[in-house]
Design a protein around this motif. Structure first.
Motif, PDB file in Angstrom:
ATOM      1  N   SER A   1       0.837  -1.194   0.000  1.00 13.01           N
ATOM      2  CA  SER A   1       0.000   0.000   0.000  1.00 13.01           C
ATOM      3  C   SER A   1       0.877   1.251   0.000  1.00 13.01           C
ATOM      4  CB  SER A   1      -0.897   0.017   1.238  1.00 13.01           C
ATOM      5  OG  SER A   1      -1.536   1.275   1.369  1.00 13.01           O
ATOM      6  N   GLU A   2       0.503   2.210  -0.840  1.00 13.54           N
ATOM      7  CA  GLU A   2       1.219   3.489  -0.862  1.00 13.54           C
ATOM      8  C   GLU A   2       0.548   4.537   0.031  1.00 13.54           C
ATOM      9  OE1 GLU A   2       3.331   5.038  -4.346  1.00 13.54           O
ATOM     10  OE2 GLU A   2       2.171   3.567  -5.497  1.00 13.54           O
ATOM     11  N   ALA A   3      -0.454   4.137   0.792  1.00  9.27           N
ATOM     12  CA  ALA A   3      -1.174   5.077   1.644  1.00  9.27           C
ATOM     13  C   ALA A   3      -0.224   5.762   2.619  1.00  9.27           C
ATOM     14  CB  ALA A   3      -2.284   4.358   2.413  1.00  9.27           C
ATOM     15  N   ASN A   4      -0.296   7.071   2.666  1.00  9.39           N
ATOM     16  CA  ASN A   4       0.463   7.906   3.598  1.00  9.39           C
ATOM     17  C   ASN A   4       1.968   7.903   3.381  1.00  9.39           C
ATOM     18  OD1 ASN A   4      -1.944   8.641   5.037  1.00  9.39           O
ATOM     19  ND2 ASN A   4      -1.883   6.625   5.989  1.00  9.39           N
ATOM     20  N   LEU A   5       2.425   7.419   2.217  1.00  9.88           N
ATOM     21  CA  LEU A   5       3.858   7.503   1.927  1.00  9.88           C
ATOM     22  C   LEU A   5       4.208   8.937   1.542  1.00  9.88           C
ATOM     23  CD1 LEU A   5       4.667   4.321  -0.199  1.00  9.88           C
ATOM     24  CD2 LEU A   5       4.800   4.618   2.269  1.00  9.88           C
ATOM     25  N   LEU A   6       5.364   9.370   1.944  1.00 12.06           N
ATOM     26  CA  LEU A   6       5.877  10.680   1.577  1.00 12.06           C
ATOM     27  C   LEU A   6       6.298  10.633   0.108  1.00 12.06           C
ATOM     28  CD1 LEU A   6       6.763  13.510   2.563  1.00 12.06           C
ATOM     29  CD2 LEU A   6       8.950  12.482   3.193  1.00 12.06           C
ATOM     30  N   ASP A   7       5.760  11.524  -0.720  1.00 12.97           N
ATOM     31  CA  ASP A   7       6.065  11.516  -2.153  1.00 12.97           C
ATOM     32  C   ASP A   7       7.180  12.517  -2.438  1.00 12.97           C
ATOM     33  OD1 ASP A   7       6.173  11.239  -4.862  1.00 12.97           O
ATOM     34  OD2 ASP A   7       4.090  11.816  -5.238  1.00 12.97           O
ATOM     35  N   LEU A   8       8.382  11.997  -2.629  1.00 11.10           N
ATOM     36  CA  LEU A   8       9.531  12.846  -2.910  1.00 11.10           C
ATOM     37  C   LEU A   8       9.698  13.105  -4.406  1.00 11.10           C
ATOM     38  CD1 LEU A   8      12.092  11.174  -0.470  1.00 11.10           C
ATOM     39  CD2 LEU A   8      10.630  13.161  -0.055  1.00 11.10           C
ATOM     40  N   CYS A   9       8.849  12.516  -5.215  1.00 11.44           N
ATOM     41  CA  CYS A   9       8.950  12.692  -6.674  1.00 11.44           C
ATOM     42  C   CYS A   9       8.595  14.117  -7.097  1.00 11.44           C
ATOM     43  CB  CYS A   9       8.070  11.683  -7.393  1.00 11.44           C
ATOM     44  SG  CYS A   9       8.680   9.983  -7.242  1.00 11.44           S
ATOM     45  N   GLN A  10       8.024  14.895  -6.195  1.00 11.02           N
ATOM     46  CA  GLN A  10       7.674  16.280  -6.503  1.00 11.02           C
ATOM     47  C   GLN A  10       8.871  17.219  -6.360  1.00 11.02           C
ATOM     48  OE1 GLN A  10       4.597  16.416  -7.711  1.00 11.02           O
ATOM     49  NE2 GLN A  10       4.470  14.260  -7.139  1.00 11.02           N
ATOM     50  N   LEU A  11       9.941  16.735  -5.736  1.00  6.10           N
ATOM     51  CA  LEU A  11      11.126  17.571  -5.523  1.00  6.10           C
ATOM     52  C   LEU A  11      11.988  17.622  -6.784  1.00  6.10           C
ATOM     53  CD1 LEU A  11      12.211  16.304  -1.983  1.00  6.10           C
ATOM     54  CD2 LEU A  11      10.968  18.399  -2.534  1.00  6.10           C
ATOM     55  N   PRO A  12      12.744  18.704  -6.976  1.00  2.00           N
ATOM     56  CA  PRO A  12      13.665  18.742  -8.122  1.00  2.00           C
ATOM     57  C   PRO A  12      14.748  17.678  -7.979  1.00  2.00           C
ATOM     58  CG  PRO A  12      14.010  20.628  -6.675  1.00  2.00           C
ATOM     59  CD  PRO A  12      12.784  19.932  -6.169  1.00  2.00           C
ATOM     60  N   LEU A  13      15.202  17.132  -9.098  1.00  2.00           N
ATOM     61  CA  LEU A  13      16.178  16.043  -9.066  1.00  2.00           C
ATOM     62  C   LEU A  13      17.540  16.461  -8.531  1.00  2.00           C
ATOM     63  CD1 LEU A  13      15.325  14.193 -12.393  1.00  2.00           C
ATOM     64  CD2 LEU A  13      14.729  13.526 -10.058  1.00  2.00           C
ATOM     65  N   ASP A  14      17.791  17.792  -8.469  1.00  2.00           N
ATOM     66  CA  ASP A  14      19.073  18.232  -7.903  1.00  2.00           C
ATOM     67  C   ASP A  14      18.987  18.483  -6.401  1.00  2.00           C
ATOM     68  OD1 ASP A  14      17.537  20.523  -7.976  1.00  2.00           O
ATOM     69  OD2 ASP A  14      19.040  21.761  -8.998  1.00  2.00           O
ATOM     70  N   ASP A  15      17.873  18.113  -5.773  1.00  2.00           N
ATOM     71  CA  ASP A  15      17.755  18.218  -4.324  1.00  2.00           C
ATOM     72  C   ASP A  15      18.816  17.322  -3.687  1.00  2.00           C
ATOM     73  OD1 ASP A  15      16.697  17.380  -1.560  1.00  2.00           O
ATOM     74  OD2 ASP A  15      15.321  18.994  -2.120  1.00  2.00           O
ATOM     75  N   PRO A  16      19.466  17.767  -2.605  1.00  5.26           N
ATOM     76  CA  PRO A  16      20.505  16.950  -1.953  1.00  5.26           C
ATOM     77  C   PRO A  16      20.028  15.561  -1.521  1.00  5.26           C
ATOM     78  CG  PRO A  16      20.532  19.187  -1.086  1.00  5.26           C
ATOM     79  CD  PRO A  16      19.327  19.088  -1.988  1.00  5.26           C
ATOM     80  N   ILE A  17      18.721  15.384  -1.343  1.00  5.95           N
ATOM     81  CA  ILE A  17      18.190  14.074  -0.960  1.00  5.95           C
ATOM     82  C   ILE A  17      18.504  13.030  -2.036  1.00  5.95           C
ATOM     83  CG2 ILE A  17      16.025  12.778  -0.628  1.00  5.95           C
ATOM     84  CD1 ILE A  17      14.954  15.275   0.805  1.00  5.95           C
ATOM     85  N   PHE A  18      18.656  13.472  -3.285  1.00  4.27           N
ATOM     86  CA  PHE A  18      18.889  12.546  -4.391  1.00  4.27           C
ATOM     87  C   PHE A  18      20.360  12.477  -4.813  1.00  4.27           C
ATOM     88  CE2 PHE A  18      14.524  14.359  -5.334  1.00  4.27           C
ATOM     89  CZ  PHE A  18      13.867  13.366  -4.602  1.00  4.27           C
TER      90      PHE A  18
END
Length: 197
Positions: A110-127
């Motif tokens: 289930s993807e319910a309540n998962l944090l969606d990081l796909c909305q962030l720019p690809l150059d975000d330090p998280i990636f």
């Protein structure tokens, strides 16, 4: 597919005569009992990332807690695993040639309540592909807040999507499919499917 009560009895019975189930189950003290999805197909696979910690850490963990990493397709999973295996095996002295076998696992969750990081720019330090400082900080916060996990763009396969589950609770089923081999010759030189279901 034992339920919670059956699991305890079976686990204790097997442990009396066979150390293998204990090794497969890992350290069950590392996971909250309420997070174990008893009764699902592949419960052992679902909890393995949380009971067999990678103490070296991973993209969203410093190594003190587990994360179940999933990919949108086999090609993405291979790209992710290949990168991490190469990084690991390059540090093994005098390893010239070898063959490593992996299992493809098919997971429904289930993807319910998962944090969606796909909305962030690809150059975000998280990636950042080789610096996990920001992603591990996010993973620690997610673990502390008991978040179920996150959805994020793969850093190894452009346009692909991965998930990092902070608990096995969202998993409905996780079953073995193909066996694959990675051929090591100073790097992963080939990936082959060696058996299919």
């Amino acid at each position: 597919m034992a339920d919670e009560e059956e699991f305890d009895a079976l686990h204790q019975l097997q442990a009396l005569t066979n150390p293998r189930p204990l090794a497969e189950a890992g350290d069950l003290a590392l996971i909250e009992r309420a997070d174990i999805p008893f009764g699902i197909p592949g419960c052992t696979y679902a909890v393995a990332a949380f009971t067999h910690l990678n103490t070296s850490g991973s993209q969203f963990s410093c190594g003190s807690f587990g994360v179940l990493y999933l990919a949108d397709c086999l090609d993405t999973a291979i790209a992710e695993v290949r990168h991490h295996q190469e990084a690991y095996w390059h540090n093994v002295p005098d390893l010239g040639f070898d063959r490593f076998v992996f299992r493809e696992l098919i997971c429904e969750f289930s993807e319910a309540n998962l944090l969606d990081l796909c909305q962030l720019p690809l150059d975000d330090p998280i990636f950042a592909p080789d610096d996990y400082t920001a992603s591990r900080a996010l993973g620690a916060a997610a673990s502390d807040q008991k978040m179920p996990g996150m959805r994020y763009p793969s850093v190894r396969q452009q346009g692909a999507v991965c998930w990092g589950l902070m608990s096995p609770r969202p998993v409905h089923s996780i079953v073995q499919s193909s066996h694959l081999e990675m051929i090591w010759n100073q790097g992963v030189t080939a990936v082959n499917v060696v058996s299919q279901p």
